[in-house]
Design an enzyme around this catalytic site. Sequence first.
Site, PDB file in Angstrom:
ATOM      1  N   GLY A  90       0.793  -1.219  -0.195  1.00 26.35           N
ATOM      2  CA  GLY A  90       0.044   0.039   0.142  1.00 26.35           C
ATOM      3  C   GLY A  90       0.836   1.351  -0.047  1.00 26.35           C
ATOM      4  CB  SER A 122       4.418  -3.585  -2.053  1.00 22.74           C
ATOM      5  OG  SER A 122       4.310  -2.479  -2.710  1.00 22.74           O
ATOM      6  CB  ALA A 123       4.213  -0.546   1.746  1.00 20.25           C
ATOM      7  CG  HIS A 159       6.395  -2.682  -6.803  1.00 17.85           C
ATOM      8  ND1 HIS A 159       5.345  -3.717  -7.465  1.00 17.85           N
ATOM      9  CD2 HIS A 159       6.118  -2.339  -5.718  1.00 17.85           C
ATOM     10  CE1 HIS A 159       4.647  -4.001  -6.416  1.00 17.85           C
ATOM     11  NE2 HIS A 159       4.977  -2.951  -5.259  1.00 17.85           N
ATOM     12  CD  GLU A 194       5.325  -5.852 -10.171  1.00 22.16           C
ATOM     13  OE1 GLU A 194       4.742  -6.756 -11.089  1.00 22.16           O
ATOM     14  OE2 GLU A 194       4.821  -4.757  -9.956  1.00 22.16           O
TER      15      GLU A 194
END
Length: 235
Positions: A90, A122-123, A159, A194
């Site tokens: 997020g 991710s985050a 990413h 990714e």
Amino acid sequence: MPINALMLSASRVGNSTYLSHTVELIRPLTHPGQQWLFIPYAGVSVSYDEYLTKVQTALEPLPITISSIHQFADPKQAILDAAGIFVGGGNTFQLLNELYRYDLLHLIREKVENGMPYVGWSAGSNITGASIRTTNDMPIVEPPSFTALGILPFQLNPHYTNYQMPGHNGETRAQRLLEFTMVDPLTPVIGIQEGSALWRQGDKLHLIGNETAYLFHGKQQEVELTANTDLSHYL
């Protein structure tokens, strides 16, 4: 117990379903019957209940149960009682801000340093670096500090892609990371694509998955790091 932390670049690869490619990567960190804790604070555009359900459904093949920190009156005790921790993707600024707001950063770091498994994507991977200064997110809130968990002693950029859309004149990712290394030439940055992840086990660090990663460090720019290789010398 040594650090056992898995930093996933993303929750999906291409058109794969949510977290489906991560299940077998996460499995070695789990044991049957464990109760894991999910931290949904990066989820800004989805409710925490919805986010938890999404993660529980995706990770159902694992032999564990998953609850969310927002379900507990005492977030610190929830972390102390957990067998392992998931931190979802997020907005990284929102995630870090909430960890500071509830005074959880040092506690999570201490638990991970003492062997509690950690899985982020991710985050949730961004905050495992020395700071969040190389995140891709928009700073929608201002955390008290950019200092993060420090599970990794360098900067992480999930990413990672250096694709430039035709006709788009903004900076590429490599150009933005060059800017970082110009002002901080001593701190390495590793960009992971990714489908790949970094797995730290004590003083060992491996790049897992089939994708190349990239190193940015001082005058070294976008240096290829071979898939499925040992990166322990960066610890």
